[in-house]
Design an enzyme around this catalytic site. Structure first.
Site, PDB file in Angstrom:
ATOM      1  CB  CYS A 131      36.398 -17.293 -13.748  1.00 35.70           C
ATOM      2  SG  CYS A 131      36.710 -15.900 -14.831  1.00 35.70           S
ATOM      3  CB  CYS A 134      39.519 -17.021 -16.020  1.00 31.85           C
ATOM      4  SG  CYS A 134      38.785 -15.777 -14.985  1.00 31.85           S
ATOM      5  CG  ASP A 135      39.357 -21.110 -15.771  1.00 30.51           C
ATOM      6  OD1 ASP A 135      40.474 -20.626 -16.020  1.00 30.51           O
ATOM      7  OD2 ASP A 135      38.915 -21.245 -14.614  1.00 30.51           O
TER       8      ASP A 135
END
Ligand code: NAP
Length: 301
Positions: A131, A134-135
């Protein structure tokens, strides 16, 4: 006892909740991770009717808000088992909680597919990611690779190119499956390199990923990267309920456009269902169809 329990709080599940609530049913939505589902991983959504451009997380929040405004009850719980109980259903959750209802819609979506390369699982969270939203921030100023040729990979590469020093977009073919508009946008980015006809064969690094080995056009090539964002599609996420479903060869619930399963009172909606186009719009459409089928079933009981 609820009229309807919806397992999965993505676009299919939350749309189903809105339709069932508007038909006067008492509805519980169970979500194991994040309401909004996979869409929360999309940096921008620009192909959902009525939304010119919206962050996936914001769209997820709006879907949840809309369902709750209509009266949906929601729980952050992982449904782990589903049992027939009389003419209704018992849903057992991983936490030990349980809930009952007259009908159930499975809208459990899909989960990221892995490449199947040695050490991939071991390095998840230490260089291997699924992701970019997200990251991605963890890799600012560092070189990364994205693997895949669909819209997820193209969008991930675009997002990462805004903060990473270099982005290698690795795809196993010459042509991309994703939208041409995204491919063109990537071509304009100086720090993006397309690595085509290539497959990741090895992941190098002790505790953290430090490099990849590729096979490209029959030759071996190494790339120094700190992150590998795997975006090679998805697989259905309903293994806990598989015994109650008829599955197709890929493991998706083998239900038609009517979202019915062979089991009365059990319906499927969204990406976990066999279909040719998995999009937000088709997930939402499934949610409406499944909810109205469930309402009919409950009213006729
Ligand atoms: P996808 O469209 O299924 O693409 C998966 C890609 O991964 C394909 O290019 C495929 O290659 C490649 N691939 C599969 N297995 C592989 C393997 N073992 N090794 C290397 N490459 C592999 O998946 P997606 O990009 O996750 O998108 C899923 C759906 O969501 C699509 O319908 C997409 O349009 C949609 N989506 C929409 C948005 C949005 O903004 N609305 C954002 C993201 C995704 P081949 O091409 O060779 O098969």
């Amino acid at each position: 006892m609820y009229d309807l329990i919806i397992i999965g709080g993505g676009p299919a599940g939350l749309t189903a909740a809105v339709y069932a609530l508007r038909a006067g049913k008492r509805v519980l939505v169970l979500e194991k991770n994040a309401f909004g589902g996979q869409i929360t991983w999309s940096p921008r959504v620009e192909n959902f009717p009525g939304c010119l451009s919206i962050a996936g997380t914001e769209l997820g929040d709006k879907l949840l808000e809309q369902a709750m405004e209509q009266g949906a009850e929601v729980e952050l719980e992982e449904a782990a088992a589903l049992e027939k109980q009389g003419d209704g259903w018992l849903v057992r959750c991983a936490s030990g909680a349980s809930f009952t209802s007259g009908a159930v819609i499975l809208a459990t979506g899909a989960k990221p597919r892995m490449l199947g390369v040695a050490r991939e699982e071991e390095l998840v969270g230490n260089g291997v990611c699924f992701c970019a939203v997200c990251d991605g921030a963890f890799y600012a100023g560092r070189p990364v690779a994205v693997c895949g040729g669909g819209n997820s990979a193209l969008q991930d590469a675009l997002l990462l190119s805004e903060s990473c020093s270099r982005v290698y977009l690795i795809h196993r073919r010459e042509g991309f499956r994703g939208e041409q508009k995204l491919v063109e946008a990537l071509r304009q980015r100086e720090n993006v390199e397309f690595v085509l006809n290539a497959a990741v064969t090895e992941l190098l690094g002790e505790e953290e990923l430090r490099a990849l080995v590729l096979e490209q056009n029959g030759a071996r090539r190494a790339l120094s990267v700190d992150g590998l964002f795997v975006a090679v599609g998805h697989q259905p996420d309903h293994s806990a309920f598989a015994a109650l479903l008829k599955l197709d060869a890929q493991g998706y619930a083998d239900a038609g456009e009517d979202c019915l399963t062979p089991t009365p009172g059990l319906f499927v909606a969204g990406d976990c269902r066999k279909k040719s186009v998995r999009q937000l719009t088709t997930a939402a459409a499934d949610g409406a169809v499944a909810a109205l089928a469930a309402v009919r079933y409950l009213d006729e009981k």
